[in-house]
Design an enzyme around this catalytic site. Structure first.
Site, short mmCIF file in Angstrom:
data_model
loop_
_atom_site.label_atom_id
_atom_site.label_comp_id
_atom_site.label_asym_id
_atom_site.label_seq_id
_atom_site.Cartn_x
_atom_site.Cartn_y
_atom_site.Cartn_z
N ARG A 169 -7.73 -2.77 -16.56
CA ARG A 169 -8.15 -3.88 -15.69
C ARG A 169 -9.67 -3.78 -15.55
NH1 ARG A 169 -3.09 -2.44 -12.52
NH2 ARG A 169 -1.85 -4.33 -12.42
N ARG B 291 2.95 -13.13 -4.44
CA ARG B 291 3.26 -11.74 -4.75
C ARG B 291 2.90 -10.78 -3.62
NH1 ARG B 291 -0.79 -10.09 -9.67
NH2 ARG B 291 -0.71 -7.97 -8.87
N GLU C 280 2.39 -14.08 -18.14
CA GLU C 280 2.49 -13.99 -16.68
C GLU C 280 2.94 -15.33 -16.08
OE1 GLU C 280 -0.71 -11.28 -14.99
OE2 GLU C 280 -1.91 -12.59 -16.28
N HIS D 48 0.84 -1.20 0.00
CA HIS D 48 0.00 0.00 0.00
C HIS D 48 0.87 1.25 0.00
CE1 HIS D 48 -3.96 -1.52 0.53
NE2 HIS D 48 -3.67 -2.17 1.63
N CYS E 88 3.38 -4.48 -18.62
CA CYS E 88 2.35 -3.70 -17.92
C CYS E 88 2.35 -3.97 -16.42
CB CYS E 88 0.97 -3.94 -18.52
SG CYS E 88 0.41 -5.64 -18.38
N ASN F 2 4.23 -8.70 -12.43
CA ASN F 2 3.86 -8.97 -11.03
C ASN F 2 3.62 -10.47 -10.85
OD1 ASN F 2 3.77 -6.19 -11.02
ND2 ASN F 2 1.54 -6.07 -11.07
N ASP F 3 2.77 -11.01 -11.72
CA ASP F 3 2.50 -12.45 -11.63
C ASP F 3 3.67 -13.28 -12.14
OD1 ASP F 3 0.01 -13.01 -10.36
OD2 ASP F 3 -0.99 -11.99 -12.01
N ARG G 299 -8.09 -5.68 -20.87
CA ARG G 299 -7.82 -7.04 -20.40
C ARG G 299 -9.12 -7.67 -19.98
NH1 ARG G 299 -4.10 -8.16 -15.32
NH2 ARG G 299 -5.93 -7.44 -14.16
C1 PEP Z 1 0.75 -8.45 -13.56
O1 PEP Z 1 0.52 -9.56 -13.07
O2 PEP Z 1 1.90 -7.98 -13.70
C2 PEP Z 1 -0.35 -7.59 -14.02
C3 PEP Z 1 -0.12 -6.48 -14.67
O3 PEP Z 1 -1.61 -7.98 -13.71
P1 PEP Z 1 -2.26 -7.84 -12.23
O4 PEP Z 1 -1.29 -7.07 -11.40
O5 PEP Z 1 -3.56 -7.16 -12.44
O6 PEP Z 1 -2.39 -9.27 -11.84
MG MG Z 2 -1.42 -10.45 -13.32
#
Ligand code: PEP
Ligand code: MG
Length: 551
Positions: free
Chosen positions: A287, A446, A412, A185, A483, A435-436, A323
């Site tokens: 998103r 994560r 991902e 956060h 992204c 991120n994933d 997406r």
């Molecule tokens: C990611 O996983 O990097 C991504 C952009 O999607 P989210 O964070 O919405 O899972």
């Molecule tokens: Mg993701």
């Protein structure tokens, strides 16, 4: 003699000022005796919950945006009738108001933790509500952001959404926390407020109130009691940064003119105006979950069409990559995901949900196609959590059948990166969700702040997957974007471009920083930085090597 604490820089900027530490939580509720007067104790507890709920609501209204939603959800926790019943039960069993509150919150906490995934992460929010309610019942000050009456560097163990949401950027110069990671956060809110921030800074809470510190939100260095020379160097770095940010506008380009599309991530309708007014070439990640969350069933095709049309209108003439619904794991949705999956991150999430509910995907594609037909935005659609070339090709076929010309998938999952050439053979573009991709490459949740160094997108194993994917894109002459949060790190953005990535999508507030850094390096220099990062033994070493090279 100055001394430096090292954390992870998550929001750039160099600033110095006196420390004010976050107030510790209220004293433990065991300090209160047993309930002698059940009615009076119940009234105290009820009033405490009501006061906390009202305070959170008010903070939410003042903060607006994402924060309003988080604080509204916390206010609802405080106002939950089941919680009040549980508190009353504990008071009847002989506890005082504060102790009964603590006991009732403990029961709710256990339930929330038992649900796992996204809901388990709300435990920190629930704990914050408990601390506030207990403080209110005891009549002591609410824990929270200090107000020393002058600008200060806020130092905290970690920040709850209620604290970060109402931070006054006029008073808070920078944020330093002992805990938290790059996707906490604190990191996300600091970026959106444009405040320098350092997280995972061990021993930060041992710095005394009033002590001067120099915070560098890019390097993660927190210098205690800085010398005059160190302060002057900090001011020079900050001035150089301001000059850099002012120097570049317009489409992303390296110093030698190589184009890199700079795009924004969009995740809520209320962020639309700010996202649309940012100097970007469009949306790289829309998103769509926000339309579906907190609902008993999917919105109708027509309601979806209207929501998508509003976005396409705001981005008329620009790119919008929509997406499709990414339900599951950290984004559970009652009517889509299974409640009892043993491991939701590895379960039926993202595109996989279309195996069981193909009509949901079809409805969404129909709505996107209808909205796209009415506007001039260059609409593309991509699927989350794609693992195989067959999934990618099947998804692209579905998209094309709806009359939408551009279909892509997110990379991902390591399997999709390793087989990127075959994945790209069946669709028009890919976008790396780092991120994933970090989570699945390092087998590290994560959201686990403790595992921050494994989730560091500077890790060479992750960059290797980016390299493989980008090379496949170059060979097929198809775009490969990023992204995930990695795209908003200005130095890592250089590395990603050096690896062959063609677009970067990020929070609008980070665009100027990334654009300016890109404008300062040639494509060849970016490629050399990428080599350095790929050769590093871990994320920290990669970052250090790149920083060294840039001087
Ligand atoms: C990611 O996983 O990097 C991504 C952009 O999607 P989210 O964070 O919405 O899972
Ligand atoms: Mg993701």
């Amino acid at each position: 003699m100055s001394r430096t604490l090292q954390g992870i820089g998550v929001s750039p900027g160099v600033v110095s000022g006196p420390v004010a530490r976050m107030a510790p939580p209220a004293p433990g509720p065991t300090d209160t005796g047993p309930a002698e007067d059940v009615e009076a104790e119940t009234a105290i507890a009820t009033a405490a919950l009501a006061a906390v709920g009202a305070d959170l609501e008010a903070r939410g209204r003042r903060a607006g945006g994402d924060a309003a939603e988080v604080l509204g959800a916390q206010a609802m926790m405080a106002g939950d009738p089941a919680l009040a019943d549980t508190v009353a039960r504990h008071i009847r069993a002989g506890r005082g108001a504060a102790a009964a509150l603590a006991a009732a919150f403990a029961e709710f906490r256990a339930q929330l933790e038992g649900l796992g995934g996204y809901l388990a992460e709300r435990v920190a929010d629930l704990d914050d509500v408990r601390n506030r309610a207990v403080a209110a019942a005891l009549g002591v000050p609410m824990p929270g952001v200090p107000d020393p009456g002058h600008p200060f560097v806020l130092v905290a163990d970690d920040l709850a959404p209620a604290d970060t949401a109402t931070l006054d950027p006029e008073q808070v110069l920078a944020i330093v926390t002992e805990r938290g990671g790059p996707t906490s956060h604190t990191a996300i809110l600091a970026k959106s407020l444009g405040l320098p921030a350092v997280v995972a800074c061990a021993a930060a809470m041992s710095v005394a109130d009033g002590e001067t510190v120099l915070v560098d939100g890019a390097t993660g260095a927190v210098t205690l009691d800085p010398t005059e020379a160190e302060l002057a160097a900090g001011r020079t770095r900050q001035a150089a940064r301001a000059a850099l940010l002012g120097s570049a506008t317009g489409p992303g380009r390296t110093a030698d003119g190589h184009p890199v599309k700079l795009l924004v991530n969009l995740g809520a309708a209320r962020d639309l105006a700010a996202a649309a007014s940012a100097d970007s070439e469009g949306v790289g990640l829309f998103r769509t979950e926000f339309l579906f969350l907190d609902r008993p069933q999917a919105p109708s095709v027509d309601e979806q069409r209207r929501a998508y049309a509003a976005v396409f209108e705001a981005f008329a003439g620009r790119t919008v990559v929509v997406r499709t619904l990414d339900a599951g794991a950290d984004k559970p949705l009652g009517f889509v995901t299974l409640p009892d999956e043993p491991n939701p991150a590895l379960g039926v999430r993202g595109l996989r949900t279309a195996r069981r509910l193909p009509e949901l995907l079809e409805g969404q594609l129909a709505a996107v196609a209808a909205a796209a037909a009415d506007g001039t935005a260059e609409v593309a659609v991509m699927a989350p959590m794609v693992s195989t070339p067959a999934e990618a090709a099947d998804f692209a076929d579905r998209v094309h059948r709806h009359g939408l010309s551009r279909a892509g998938v997110m990379v991902e999952v390591p399997a999709a990166a390793l087989r990127a050439a075959a994945v790209l053979a069946g669709c028009d573009f890919v976008s790396l969700g780092t991120n994933d991709l970090s989570q699945y490459t390092f087998a590290a949740d994560r959201m686990a702040g403790e595992l921050a160094e494994l989730l560091d997108p500077w890790q060479a194993a992750l960059l290797e997957l980016v390299r493989i994917t980008a090379a496949a894109g170059r060979a097929a002459d198809k775009p490969v974007g990023v992204c995930g949060e990695a795209a908003s790190d200005p130095l890592l953005a250089l590395v990603l471009v050096g690896l062959g990535v063609t677009s970067l999508s990020m929070a609008p507030s980070m665009l100027p920083e990334v654009r300016a850094h890109l404008a300062g390096q040639t494509l060849q220099q970016c490629a050399e930085l990428a080599e350095l990062a790929l050769a590093a033994s871990d994320g920290a070493a990669g970052l250090a090597a790149v920083r060294d090279r840039l001087g």
